[in-house]
Design a protein around this motif. Structure first.
Motif, short mmCIF file in Angstrom:
data_model
loop_
_atom_site.label_atom_id
_atom_site.label_comp_id
_atom_site.label_asym_id
_atom_site.label_seq_id
_atom_site.Cartn_x
_atom_site.Cartn_y
_atom_site.Cartn_z
N UNK A 188 120.20 14.30 51.15
CA UNK A 188 120.24 15.32 52.20
C UNK A 188 121.55 16.08 52.16
N UNK A 189 122.64 15.39 51.90
CA UNK A 189 123.94 16.05 51.85
C UNK A 189 124.04 16.98 50.65
N UNK A 190 123.45 16.59 49.53
CA UNK A 190 123.45 17.46 48.35
C UNK A 190 122.70 18.75 48.63
N UNK A 191 121.58 18.62 49.32
CA UNK A 191 120.79 19.81 49.64
C UNK A 191 121.58 20.72 50.57
N UNK A 192 122.21 20.15 51.58
CA UNK A 192 123.00 20.96 52.52
C UNK A 192 124.16 21.64 51.81
N UNK A 193 124.80 20.93 50.88
CA UNK A 193 125.92 21.51 50.15
C UNK A 193 125.46 22.70 49.31
N UNK A 194 124.29 22.59 48.69
CA UNK A 194 123.77 23.71 47.88
C UNK A 194 123.45 24.91 48.74
N UNK A 195 122.85 24.65 49.91
CA UNK A 195 122.52 25.75 50.82
C UNK A 195 123.79 26.42 51.32
N UNK A 196 124.78 25.62 51.70
CA UNK A 196 126.04 26.18 52.20
C UNK A 196 126.74 27.02 51.13
N UNK A 254 118.47 22.34 42.74
CA UNK A 254 118.44 21.34 43.80
C UNK A 254 117.05 21.20 44.39
N UNK A 255 116.39 22.33 44.66
CA UNK A 255 115.04 22.27 45.21
C UNK A 255 114.07 21.61 44.23
N UNK A 256 114.17 21.97 42.96
CA UNK A 256 113.29 21.37 41.95
C UNK A 256 113.50 19.86 41.86
N UNK A 257 114.78 19.43 41.89
CA UNK A 257 115.08 18.00 41.80
C UNK A 257 114.60 17.26 43.04
N UNK A 258 114.73 17.88 44.21
CA UNK A 258 114.31 17.24 45.46
C UNK A 258 112.81 17.02 45.49
N UNK A 259 112.06 17.99 45.00
CA UNK A 259 110.61 17.87 45.01
C UNK A 259 110.11 16.82 44.02
#
Length: 213
Positions: A30-38, A80-85
């Motif tokens: 979750x933190x990785x995703x937030x960091x990418x968005x930020x 990040x999105x591809x890895x999360x999915x």
């Protein structure tokens, strides 16, 4: 992301979540995703600011950095999105980071920054008539832009964003002039090509031996 997890952003950033026995892999993801968005949002905001600044406030270094950050952050967000999915965290698999929706904004900003680069290059060209430092800065500016834009991964991202780099000398390396020009090229350029007539050929051709009797 916050709605899927049911946890505000501020709470996700707290180390106390680990003490509350939140699954560490879920929290890290979750933190990785937030960091990418930020990072993407920050790069987008800086790009807008760079475009809105007057020409005198924009430097070659700041423009190159802004363009680099913008393209890199969107690329990382897409990864990040591809890895999360494909990951094992169910909540992350359903996260939509609006990568494609952001692409439209990123493309427009890239186009504007590339146009800004041309304007800055022409401004440096005018100043180069008076100062050597401006001439050197103009050359270094073009080299830095090209070294970034010509990378394979950058080319792939630009293609995904549907960004076309303008055909301007600041984005194109000058062709080497080591090869000798062809005669046709010399003639087209207004040069002279030696005429070869039958008399000249005769002078260079050895006489035919007499027929033996």
């Amino acid at each position: 992301l916050e709605s899927l997890l049911g946890v505000p952003r501020q709470v996700l950033e707290r180390e106390t979540l680990i003490e509350a026995e939140w699954p560490a892999p879920d929290l890290n993801e979750a933190r990785k995703v937030l960091a990418s968005v930020d990072a993407c949002e920050l790069a987008t905001a800086r790009a807008r600011g760079q475009i809105e600044e007057s020409d005198g406030d924009v430097t070659p270094s700041s423009l190159c950095t802004t363009l680099d950050d913008l393209i890199t952050s969107w690329s990382e967000l897409r990864k990040t999105q591809a890895a999360s999915r494909k990951g094992e965290v169910l909540a992350m698999q359903r996260v939509d980071l609006a990568v494609e929706a952001r692409a439209t904004t990123i493309r427009l900003l890239c186009d504007a920054l590339l146009d800004k680069a041309i304007e800055l290059h022409e401004d440096l060209r005018q100043k180069a008539r008076d100062t050597t430092s401006s001439a050197d800065e103009m050359v270094e500016f073009g080299q830095r832009l090209r070294s970034f834009l010509e990378q394979d991964w950058v080319q792939e991202v630009l293609k995904a964003l549907q960004v076309d780099v303008p055909k301007h000398e600041v984005f194109q390396a000058k062709p080497s002039a080591t090869a000798s020009p062809a005669p046709d090229a010399v003639a087209d350029a207004g040069g002279s090509v030696p005429d070869i007539n039958s008399t000249d050929v005769g002078k260079k051709t050895p006489p035919r031996p007499p027929d033996s009797e």
